[in-house]
Design a protein around this motif. Structure first.
Motif, PDB file in Angstrom:
ATOM      1  N   LEU A  31      34.768  92.864  31.438  1.00  0.00           N
ATOM      2  CA  LEU A  31      35.494  91.685  31.883  1.00  0.00           C
ATOM      3  C   LEU A  31      35.965  91.849  33.330  1.00  0.00           C
ATOM      4  O   LEU A  31      35.815  90.925  34.154  1.00  0.00           O
ATOM      5  N   GLU A  32      36.517  93.016  33.653  1.00  0.00           N
ATOM      6  CA  GLU A  32      36.941  93.272  35.033  1.00  0.00           C
ATOM      7  C   GLU A  32      35.755  93.173  35.992  1.00  0.00           C
ATOM      8  O   GLU A  32      35.856  92.568  37.067  1.00  0.00           O
ATOM      9  N   TRP A  33      34.638  93.786  35.597  1.00  0.00           N
ATOM     10  CA  TRP A  33      33.448  93.755  36.453  1.00  0.00           C
ATOM     11  C   TRP A  33      32.941  92.323  36.633  1.00  0.00           C
ATOM     12  O   TRP A  33      32.584  91.928  37.755  1.00  0.00           O
ATOM     13  N   MET A  34      32.911  91.545  35.563  1.00  0.00           N
ATOM     14  CA  MET A  34      32.423  90.173  35.659  1.00  0.00           C
ATOM     15  C   MET A  34      33.270  89.345  36.607  1.00  0.00           C
ATOM     16  O   MET A  34      32.745  88.589  37.435  1.00  0.00           O
ATOM     17  N   LEU A  38      31.732  87.788  39.992  1.00  0.00           N
ATOM     18  CA  LEU A  38      31.743  86.335  40.160  1.00  0.00           C
ATOM     19  C   LEU A  38      32.545  85.925  41.394  1.00  0.00           C
ATOM     20  O   LEU A  38      32.123  85.049  42.164  1.00  0.00           O
ATOM     21  N   THR A  39      33.694  86.559  41.578  1.00  0.00           N
ATOM     22  CA  THR A  39      34.518  86.242  42.744  1.00  0.00           C
ATOM     23  C   THR A  39      33.773  86.555  44.035  1.00  0.00           C
ATOM     24  O   THR A  39      33.774  85.759  44.989  1.00  0.00           O
ATOM     25  N   GLN A  92      46.777  96.450  35.455  1.00  0.00           N
ATOM     26  CA  GLN A  92      45.426  95.925  35.218  1.00  0.00           C
ATOM     27  C   GLN A  92      45.455  94.421  34.983  1.00  0.00           C
ATOM     28  O   GLN A  92      44.580  93.688  35.466  1.00  0.00           O
ATOM     29  N   LYS A  93      46.458  93.957  34.250  1.00  0.00           N
ATOM     30  CA  LYS A  93      46.587  92.514  34.029  1.00  0.00           C
ATOM     31  C   LYS A  93      46.818  91.772  35.344  1.00  0.00           C
ATOM     32  O   LYS A  93      46.281  90.683  35.560  1.00  0.00           O
ATOM     33  N   ILE A  98      44.754  88.292  39.667  1.00  0.00           N
ATOM     34  CA  ILE A  98      44.442  88.037  41.074  1.00  0.00           C
ATOM     35  C   ILE A  98      42.984  87.618  41.233  1.00  0.00           C
ATOM     36  O   ILE A  98      42.670  86.659  41.955  1.00  0.00           O
ATOM     37  N   TYR A  99      42.075  88.324  40.559  1.00  0.00           N
ATOM     38  CA  TYR A  99      40.661  87.963  40.658  1.00  0.00           C
ATOM     39  C   TYR A  99      40.389  86.584  40.055  1.00  0.00           C
ATOM     40  O   TYR A  99      39.572  85.818  40.588  1.00  0.00           O
TER      41      TYR A  99
END
Length: 301
Positions: A31-34, A38-39, A92-93, A98-99
């Protein structure tokens, strides 16, 4: 100076940071990588369309796309075996939030760009007024993001046109004072239609950047009315002493009007052209092309 710093930051530093993070970051979940990927992709799409790439090189923007593809696949291999999500810490949240926010912001920027590429109104079809190389639209389109003139009703479809050298850059140097270092300076300007010259001015000096003359915004210019439309066509910022027509002259398409200069309220040598009727801007197209920022016109080939 601020404009130079801003341009470098937006077109070089910002994409370099985002691509570097995607390439090297140690993600904990897919999820973090996606969100990061995407950003970064949405940011690059926005900059690819809306950035004024004549400052750093028109073809430079393709390098970022190549580097993004490389970073994408390298990072994809790293996260292939990670869980989609996990129980995140507060930090992390915050990062994920932010992303997600940046994704919405850059997505909105792209949404504002897309209307730039077309108009609903009938446009005046003109012949491109220069014939000596590769010309680049620095300001143009149907939105303020792509064309700052759009904020002014009389010039809402105006174009600012530069010329690119073989490296895809508009000048020899980032922002030189010498006018001859700009690729477009001194290029001949030709009538874009059959018509009649209504106004002309020829006696204002060419200024060295960043000097300007806001009291005479057009500088040396020609204003004419074409046979096919009653709107006034303004061709501005011409070289002192170069204007080859006078008020009342009948002109044919391709007749020499003068040369590109740097007179009037201008930041550097370029062609400013717009059509206006009763104080309202009218769209113009060249050979049926509606030009926007980053459009190229290759002539004389």
């Amino acid at each position: 100076m601020f404009g130079i710093i801003y341009t470098i930051a937006m077109l070089i530093v910002l994409p370099a940071v985002f691509i570097s993070v995607l390439w090297k970051a140690a993600f904990k979940t897919k999820l973090e990588w996606m969100l990061d990927a995407l950003t970064t992709a949405v940011l690059l799409v926005w900059l690819f369309q809306a950035g004024n790439w004549s400052w750093v090189g028109y073809y430079f923007r393709y390098l970022w796309l190549v580097l993004f593809i490389v970073a994408f696949f390298i990072s994809l291999k790293k996260v292939r075996d990670l869980p989609f999500r996990m129980k995140y810490t507060k930090n992390q949240k915050s990062t994920i939030g932010i992303y997600a926010l940046l994704l919405v912001v850059f997505g909105a920027y792209n949404a504002f760009v897309f209307p730039s590429y077309s108009v609903n109104e009938e446009a005046i079809n003109l012949t491109f007024p220069m014939k000596q190389g590769t010309y680049y639209v620095g300001q143009g389109g149907n939105s303020v993001q792509m064309n700052y003139h759009h904020a002014y009703e009389s010039q809402q479809y105006a174009l600012d046109v530069l010329k690119l050298n073989k490296l895809g850059i508009r000048a020899n140097g980032l922002y030189p004072e010498e006018l001859t270092k700009y690729a477009i300076f001194g290029d001949d300007l030709y009538s874009p239609c059959n018509g009649k010259v209504i106004e002309a001015r020829n006696d204002l000096p060419d200024l060295n950047p960043p000097e300007s003359n806001p009291e005479n915004p057009e500088g040396n210019y020609v204003a004419l009315i074409c046979e096919q439309h009653e709107a006034m066509i303004y061709i501005a910022h011409m070289q002192e002493g170069s204007v080859a027509v006078t008020e009342g002259d009948e002109v044919k398409t391709g007749r020499l009007l003068g040369r590109i200069g740097n007179s009037g309220n201008t930041t550097e040598p370029h062609l400013h052209i717009h059509a206006e009727l009763d104080g309202v801007g009218v769209p113009i197209v060249f050979e049926d092309r509606f030009l926007t920022r980053n459009s190229l016109m290759r002539t004389g080939k």
